[in-house]
Design a protein around this motif. Structure first.
Motif, PDB file in Angstrom:
ATOM      1  N   TYR A 125      58.333  29.927  73.094  1.00  0.00           N
ATOM      2  CA  TYR A 125      58.250  30.540  74.427  1.00  0.00           C
ATOM      3  C   TYR A 125      56.978  30.083  75.144  1.00  0.00           C
ATOM      4  O   TYR A 125      56.906  30.118  76.352  1.00  0.00           O
ATOM      5  CB  TYR A 125      58.215  32.058  74.322  1.00  0.00           C
ATOM      6  N   ILE A 126      55.983  29.689  74.360  1.00  0.00           N
ATOM      7  CA  ILE A 126      54.699  29.255  74.912  1.00  0.00           C
ATOM      8  C   ILE A 126      54.624  27.729  74.946  1.00  0.00           C
ATOM      9  O   ILE A 126      54.234  27.145  75.950  1.00  0.00           O
ATOM     10  CB  ILE A 126      53.534  29.829  74.078  1.00  0.00           C
ATOM     11  N   TRP A 127      54.990  27.103  73.831  1.00  0.00           N
ATOM     12  CA  TRP A 127      54.999  25.651  73.714  1.00  0.00           C
ATOM     13  C   TRP A 127      56.410  25.194  73.364  1.00  0.00           C
ATOM     14  O   TRP A 127      56.758  25.074  72.195  1.00  0.00           O
ATOM     15  CB  TRP A 127      54.047  25.178  72.616  1.00  0.00           C
TER      16      TRP A 127
ATOM     17  N   LYS B 230      48.918  42.802  82.483  1.00  0.00           N
ATOM     18  CA  LYS B 230      48.100  43.541  81.508  1.00  0.00           C
ATOM     19  C   LYS B 230      48.820  43.704  80.169  1.00  0.00           C
ATOM     20  O   LYS B 230      48.627  44.691  79.459  1.00  0.00           O
ATOM     21  CB  LYS B 230      47.664  44.910  82.051  1.00  0.00           C
ATOM     22  N   LEU B 231      49.646  42.721  79.821  1.00  0.00           N
ATOM     23  CA  LEU B 231      50.310  42.697  78.517  1.00  0.00           C
ATOM     24  C   LEU B 231      49.542  41.769  77.584  1.00  0.00           C
ATOM     25  O   LEU B 231      49.173  40.658  77.979  1.00  0.00           O
ATOM     26  CB  LEU B 231      51.739  42.166  78.642  1.00  0.00           C
ATOM     27  N   GLU B 232      49.300  42.216  76.371  1.00  0.00           N
ATOM     28  CA  GLU B 232      48.731  41.337  75.364  1.00  0.00           C
ATOM     29  C   GLU B 232      49.872  40.510  74.783  1.00  0.00           C
ATOM     30  O   GLU B 232      50.994  40.986  74.670  1.00  0.00           O
ATOM     31  CB  GLU B 232      48.051  42.144  74.263  1.00  0.00           C
ATOM     32  N   VAL B 233      49.585  39.267  74.387  1.00  0.00           N
ATOM     33  CA  VAL B 233      50.609  38.362  73.876  1.00  0.00           C
ATOM     34  C   VAL B 233      50.204  37.857  72.500  1.00  0.00           C
ATOM     35  O   VAL B 233      49.071  37.435  72.294  1.00  0.00           O
ATOM     36  CB  VAL B 233      50.797  37.144  74.815  1.00  0.00           C
ATOM     37  N   TYR B 234      51.153  37.905  71.588  1.00  0.00           N
ATOM     38  CA  TYR B 234      50.982  37.339  70.251  1.00  0.00           C
ATOM     39  C   TYR B 234      52.134  36.379  70.017  1.00  0.00           C
ATOM     40  O   TYR B 234      53.265  36.642  70.410  1.00  0.00           O
ATOM     41  CB  TYR B 234      50.987  38.434  69.186  1.00  0.00           C
ATOM     42  N   ALA B 235      51.844  35.249  69.388  1.00  0.00           N
ATOM     43  CA  ALA B 235      52.879  34.259  69.098  1.00  0.00           C
ATOM     44  C   ALA B 235      53.132  34.219  67.596  1.00  0.00           C
ATOM     45  O   ALA B 235      52.220  34.417  66.793  1.00  0.00           O
ATOM     46  CB  ALA B 235      52.446  32.889  69.584  1.00  0.00           C
TER      47      ALA B 235
END
Length: 140
Positions: A89-91, A113-118
């Motif tokens: 979703y990111i790369w 203001k959402l934290e994102v974790y991959a």
């Protein structure tokens, strides 16, 4: 569905558990479950995290694909403070598995203001891989 079939209330179990121990994070793949916890927990102490599956997978509550849900980050913010997304979703990668340019997901989520974790990096998958479980080597 399993919990409903057996007349179990996970929300009640979590509330009861929080009386005797600290629960800092609760994550789920289901929007309905996370929404059912709103108002039942202290969100200042316990973060609600929405976890995404593959972009074409169907989220059980809304019956929409996770990629469709991702397009409306402001609605996600209404029930969760953090998201976990697959690294693609990111790369994104092309059909030959070469990395493409990064998406704007992280900056878009941070604006809400959402934290994102991959997840899904080489060392997240329990199998042998040519990168010796090193995500830096994978991307280099």
């Amino acid at each position: 569905m399993l919990y409903k079939e057996h007349k179990l209330d996970v929300g009640a179990f979590i509330q009861e558990s929080m009386r005797s121990m600290a629960i800092n994070y609760i994550s789920s793949l289901e929007i309905g479950f996370i929404k059912s916890l709103n108002g039942k927990i202290n969100e200042a102490r316990t973060k609600l995290i929405f976890r995404f599956l593959a972009s074409n997978a169907i989220e059980p509550t809304t019956k929409k694909t996770y990629s469709t849900i991702l397009k409306d980050l402001s609605s996600i913010k209404s029930f969760a403070s953090e998201i976990i997304v697959p690294k693609t979703y990111i790369w994104p990668v092309d059909p030959d598995q070469y990395l493409q340019a990064p998406t704007s997901l992280i900056s878009d989520a941070h604006k809400q203001k959402l934290e994102v974790y991959a997840n899904g990096f080489t060392n997240d998958v329990p199998r042998s891989y040519n990168y010796s479980y090193d995500p830096t080597a994978e991307y280099l």
